[in-house]
Design a protein around this motif. Structure first.
Motif, short mmCIF file in Angstrom:
data_model
loop_
_atom_site.label_atom_id
_atom_site.label_comp_id
_atom_site.label_asym_id
_atom_site.label_seq_id
_atom_site.Cartn_x
_atom_site.Cartn_y
_atom_site.Cartn_z
N LYS A 3 1.01 -1.11 0.01
CA LYS A 3 -0.05 -0.01 -0.04
C LYS A 3 0.86 1.25 0.20
O LYS A 3 0.52 2.34 -0.54
CB LYS A 3 -0.90 0.03 1.30
N LEU A 4 2.21 1.21 0.62
CA LEU A 4 2.75 2.23 0.65
C LEU A 4 3.56 2.60 -0.60
O LEU A 4 3.49 3.87 -1.36
CB LEU A 4 4.09 2.32 1.68
N MET A 5 3.93 1.32 -1.33
CA MET A 5 4.50 1.45 -2.79
C MET A 5 3.49 2.19 -3.55
O MET A 5 3.73 3.23 -4.35
CB MET A 5 4.85 0.08 -3.13
N ARG A 6 2.14 1.62 -3.65
CA ARG A 6 0.95 2.43 -4.41
C ARG A 6 0.83 3.61 -4.30
O ARG A 6 0.75 4.53 -5.09
CB ARG A 6 -0.32 1.42 -4.21
N LEU B 280 8.88 12.60 0.39
CA LEU B 280 9.75 12.85 1.50
C LEU B 280 9.52 12.31 2.72
O LEU B 280 10.39 11.53 3.59
CB LEU B 280 10.05 14.23 1.51
N ARG B 281 8.19 12.42 3.20
CA ARG B 281 7.79 11.91 4.52
C ARG B 281 7.85 10.41 4.50
O ARG B 281 8.00 9.85 5.82
CB ARG B 281 6.45 12.50 4.80
N THR B 282 7.74 9.60 3.42
CA THR B 282 7.58 8.23 3.49
C THR B 282 9.04 7.76 3.11
O THR B 282 9.09 6.53 2.78
CB THR B 282 6.45 7.85 2.80
N TRP B 283 9.94 8.41 3.01
CA TRP B 283 11.32 7.94 2.71
C TRP B 283 12.08 7.63 3.83
O TRP B 283 12.12 8.51 4.76
CB TRP B 283 12.27 8.93 1.94
N HIS B 284 13.18 6.67 3.96
CA HIS B 284 13.70 6.19 4.96
C HIS B 284 14.50 7.38 5.54
O HIS B 284 15.24 7.71 4.67
CB HIS B 284 14.33 4.83 5.03
N PRO B 285 15.02 7.80 6.77
CA PRO B 285 15.73 8.76 7.10
C PRO B 285 17.01 8.84 6.68
O PRO B 285 17.60 9.64 6.08
CB PRO B 285 15.72 9.32 8.57
N ARG B 286 17.73 7.63 6.75
CA ARG B 286 18.95 7.28 6.31
C ARG B 286 19.25 7.35 4.79
O ARG B 286 20.39 7.47 4.32
CB ARG B 286 19.64 6.07 6.84
N PHE C 109 11.34 -1.97 1.75
CA PHE C 109 10.57 -1.01 2.88
C PHE C 109 11.05 -1.57 4.30
O PHE C 109 11.28 -2.78 4.35
CB PHE C 109 9.07 -1.15 2.52
N GLU C 110 10.99 -0.69 5.24
CA GLU C 110 11.29 -0.90 6.43
C GLU C 110 10.17 -0.05 7.40
O GLU C 110 9.62 0.92 6.93
CB GLU C 110 12.58 -0.46 7.15
N ALA D 295 5.81 3.04 11.26
CA ALA D 295 5.24 3.61 9.77
C ALA D 295 6.19 2.91 8.91
O ALA D 295 7.26 2.83 8.87
CB ALA D 295 4.98 4.84 9.82
N TRP D 296 5.26 2.36 7.78
CA TRP D 296 6.28 1.83 6.70
C TRP D 296 6.82 3.08 5.90
O TRP D 296 6.22 4.08 5.71
CB TRP D 296 5.54 1.04 5.82
N VAL D 297 8.17 2.93 5.55
CA VAL D 297 8.76 3.89 4.74
C VAL D 297 9.78 3.09 3.78
O VAL D 297 10.00 1.97 3.92
CB VAL D 297 9.95 4.67 5.59
N TYR D 298 9.82 3.82 2.53
CA TYR D 298 10.66 3.42 1.37
C TYR D 298 12.16 3.28 1.68
O TYR D 298 12.64 4.64 2.24
CB TYR D 298 10.57 4.16 0.08
#
Length: 124
Positions: free
Chosen positions: A33-36, A51-57, A108-109, A114-117
Motif C-alpha cells: 500500500k505504501l508503494m502504491r 519525502l515523509r515516506t522515505w527512510h531517514p538514512r 521497505f522498513e 510506519a512503513w517507509v521506502y
C-alpha cells in the motif's frame, strides 16, 4: 458523476485510497500500500509525501519531477513480507509512463511503526 479510480491501480476513488495516506489521515498498513501511494504521489507530484515516506538514512534533500513524464499505470509483480506482522518488506513493480517503464524491486522498513521506502534495485 463518475468517480475515477485511484492512479495506483486499485478500484477505489483517490480520496478513499491513496488520498487518505497523502493527507495524513491514515498510514499505509502494508509495504505494498505504501508503494502504491508513493507511485500515486509521483503521478500527483506530491514531493512532501514522498519525502515523509522515505527512510531517514536514504532520504534525499528534495524530489525533482520531470514535467514531461506522464505516468500511465502501475503493476505489482511480487511482494515479500511487508504485512502488519513484518518489520521489512519488498515490492517488485513495473511503473509505466509514456514511452517506457520502470521495473524495480523496492525495499521497505518500519520506522516508529510506519512503513517507509528504503531503496530500490532497478531490474531489466
Amino acid at each position: 458523476m463518475t468517480t475515477r479510480s485511484c492512479p495506483c491501480g486499485l478500484p477505489e476513488a483517490y480520496g478513499a485510497c491513496c488520498g487518505r495516506f497523502h493527507s495524513g489521515s491514515a498510514a499505509a498498513p502494508t509495504a505494498e500500500k505504501l508503494m502504491r501511494s508513493r507511485y500515486c504521489a509521483f503521478v500527483r507530484q506530491d514531493a512532501g509525501y514522498l519525502l515523509r515516506t522515505w527512510h531517514p538514512r536514504t532520504r534525499p534533500e528534495r524530489v525533482d519531477f520531470d514535467p514531461r513524464t506522464r505516468w500511465t499505470g502501475l503493476e505489482i509483480l511480487d511482494t515479500g513480507d511487508g504485512s502488519a506482522f513484518h518489520s521489512t518488506g519488498t515490492v517488485t513493480f513495473r511503473a509505466s509512463y509514456r514511452g517506457g517503464s520502470l521495473h524495480e524491486r523496492s525495499r521497505f522498513e518500519r520506522v516508529d511503526g510506519a512503513w517507509v521506502y528504503v531503496d530500490g534495485e532497478f531490474l531489466e
